[in-house]
Design a protein around this motif. Structure first.
Motif, mmCIF file in Angstrom:
data_model
loop_
_atom_site.group_PDB
_atom_site.id
_atom_site.type_symbol
_atom_site.label_atom_id
_atom_site.label_comp_id
_atom_site.label_asym_id
_atom_site.label_seq_id
_atom_site.Cartn_x
_atom_site.Cartn_y
_atom_site.Cartn_z
ATOM 1 N N ARG A 1 0.951 -1.172 -0.098
ATOM 2 C CA ARG A 1 -0.005 -0.099 -0.106
ATOM 3 C C ARG A 1 0.932 1.209 -0.120
ATOM 4 O O ARG A 1 0.564 2.218 -0.908
ATOM 5 N N ALA A 2 2.022 1.272 0.719
ATOM 6 C CA ALA A 2 2.876 2.525 0.790
ATOM 7 C C ALA A 2 3.599 2.536 -0.699
ATOM 8 O O ALA A 2 3.788 3.949 -0.965
ATOM 9 N N LEU A 3 3.931 1.472 -1.304
ATOM 10 C CA LEU A 3 4.302 1.628 -2.462
ATOM 11 C C LEU A 3 3.368 2.307 -3.489
ATOM 12 O O LEU A 3 3.596 3.094 -4.119
ATOM 13 N N GLU A 4 2.311 1.721 -3.428
ATOM 14 C CA GLU A 4 1.007 2.509 -4.255
ATOM 15 C C GLU A 4 0.766 3.766 -4.258
ATOM 16 O O GLU A 4 0.704 4.796 -4.933
ATOM 17 N N VAL A 5 1.041 4.210 -2.754
ATOM 18 C CA VAL A 5 0.870 5.601 -2.375
ATOM 19 C C VAL A 5 1.824 6.420 -3.305
ATOM 20 O O VAL A 5 1.814 7.575 -3.537
ATOM 21 N N ARG A 6 3.130 6.148 -2.862
ATOM 22 C CA ARG A 6 4.341 6.707 -3.418
ATOM 23 C C ARG A 6 4.485 6.926 -4.733
ATOM 24 O O ARG A 6 4.720 8.002 -5.415
ATOM 25 N N MET A 7 4.021 5.946 -5.579
ATOM 26 C CA MET A 7 3.830 5.793 -6.853
ATOM 27 C C MET A 7 2.377 6.485 -7.551
ATOM 28 O O MET A 7 2.346 6.886 -8.718
ATOM 29 N N GLY A 8 1.523 6.759 -6.750
ATOM 30 C CA GLY A 8 0.252 7.322 -7.233
ATOM 31 C C GLY A 8 -0.523 6.643 -8.102
ATOM 32 O O GLY A 8 -1.255 7.179 -8.835
ATOM 33 N N VAL A 9 -0.479 5.230 -8.114
ATOM 34 C CA VAL A 9 -1.173 4.309 -8.979
ATOM 35 C C VAL A 9 -1.614 2.803 -8.133
ATOM 36 O O VAL A 9 -0.451 2.371 -7.595
ATOM 37 N N ARG A 10 -2.436 2.543 -8.350
ATOM 38 C CA ARG A 10 -2.964 1.108 -7.840
ATOM 39 C C ARG A 10 -2.078 0.102 -8.679
ATOM 40 O O ARG A 10 -2.400 -0.166 -10.090
ATOM 41 N N LEU A 11 -1.232 -1.010 -8.037
ATOM 42 C CA LEU A 11 -0.898 -2.144 -8.691
ATOM 43 C C LEU A 11 -1.475 -3.191 -8.739
ATOM 44 O O LEU A 11 -1.043 -4.244 -9.397
ATOM 45 N N LEU A 12 -2.136 -3.403 -7.603
ATOM 46 C CA LEU A 12 -2.931 -4.691 -7.500
ATOM 47 C C LEU A 12 -4.362 -4.703 -7.175
ATOM 48 O O LEU A 12 -4.981 -3.651 -6.718
ATOM 49 N N ASN A 13 -5.032 -5.387 -7.476
ATOM 50 C CA ASN A 13 -6.629 -5.419 -7.447
ATOM 51 C C ASN A 13 -6.833 -6.546 -6.406
ATOM 52 O O ASN A 13 -6.300 -7.781 -6.486
ATOM 53 N N ARG A 14 -7.599 -6.238 -5.286
ATOM 54 C CA ARG A 14 -7.637 -7.198 -4.206
ATOM 55 C C ARG A 14 -8.947 -7.593 -4.012
ATOM 56 O O ARG A 14 -9.962 -6.772 -3.828
#
Length: 319
Positions: free
Chosen positions: A40-53
């Protein structure tokens, strides 16, 4: 991106490849909650969702698929180069991952590697017991072990064992209580100990052969296992008929704990082979392991690249 984010990218790759936070956490040696927080921290830093959960699965988004497809090969190249640098040392070192059935590990692999590893303390070997036909490239194994006619195309295969006979066995106590089968169709009236195949979830159909005649018998019974040794032990305990490698059954036949059933229908299959990608560069550690597993000097002459479909007949540990 900051260099400290590389570890988070590796965490993302693990989750995407495993399709599960639980399995990825076990693979990385971290807790599931810590891994979830990292992603979640990685997605926040990149500003994009990487995984659908969802409650049942995890899958990469379109952005995640792009990251996975572009970054993973580059990280693998870096890992390969680092391994190559390490291999410049005089002594072979590193971890060799092998996927095989429990039968192959116990009867062939471990007996040949046990003494060799004493001479190479810097080599680590990880055995992963698997009755499916794993993709050793995708699952990052160095070596796979299969019967000779099951090796995927474009692989180098090295025979490590002679042809193998499968035997139908039962305990004397079971045969005293039930009529001994006289022909394959009689098996359908017996309590047969079955094997669950992981790749399709079905039960293994017993492949029998008498002369040029081949048949498959879809047996059924009270017990189902996903391992050979459990089937053998159940047969010894009188639970029913089992279809197992003859070399496993032999000591129990000699001791009178088991008897052969329908022996004239026992099939023989190509022996175990180790296999690995044709384009893979051998590390010193891998060369040591492969050399130790070769069946004999004759097997060295029989090294071959098997370019065949993965659609051959299934056996114990098959499709």
């Amino acid at each position: 991106m900051l260099r400290e984010n590389i570890s988070d990218i590796l965490a993302f790759i693990a989750v995407a490849q495993e399709g599960s936070f639980t399995r990825a956490a076990a693979k990385l040696g971290v807790t599931q909650s810590a891994l979830s927080h990292t992603l979640r921290a990685l997605e926040v830093r990149m500003g994009v969702r990487l995984l659908n959960r969802t409650t049942r699965s995890v899958a990469p988004t379109a952005a995640g698929e792009r990251l996975l497809g572009t970054v993973t090969p580059r990280l693998e190249e870096i890992e390969a180069e680092l391994t190559a640098v390490v291999e410049t040392r005089e002594k072979p070192a590193g971890t060799i991952r092998i996927t095989a059935t429990d039968y192959a590990v116990d009867m062939v692999l471990w007996p040949r590697l046990s003494s060799v590893l004493h001479d190479y303390p810097d080599i680590k070997v990880e055995f992963v017991v698997d009755y499916g036909l794993s993709d050793i490239v995708a699952d990052r194994f160095d070596i796979g072990v299969r019967w000779g006619d099951q090796v995927a195309k474009d692989m180098i295969a090295v025979r490590i064992a002679p042809d193998m006979r499968l035997a139908i066995v039962a305990s004397p106590d079971y045969l005293r209580k039930h009529a001994t089968p006289r022909q394959p169709k009689d098996l359908l009236q017996h309590n047969c100990i079955t094997l669950r195949l992981p790749t399709r979830g079905g039960l293994y159909a017993w492949e029998l052969k008498k002369g040029k005649k081949k048949i498959q018998v879809r047996v059924d019974g009270q017990l189902t296992f996903n391992g050979t040794y459990q089937m053998l032990n159940a047969a010894i305990d009188g639970a029913g008929l089992a279809f197992v490698p003859d070399d496993l059954a032999q000591p129990h036949i000699t001791a009178g704990r088991l008897r052969y059933v329908l022996e004239d229908w026992f099939p023989t299959f190509p022996g175990l082979h180790i296999y690995y990608p044709t384009r893979r560069e051998f590390s010193k550690a891998l060369a040591v392991v492969v050399d130790a597993l070769r069946n004999s000097a004759r097997a060295r002459e029989n090294d071959m690249c098997l370019d065949r479909n993965a659609s051959g007949q299934s056996k114990l540990g098959a499709r």
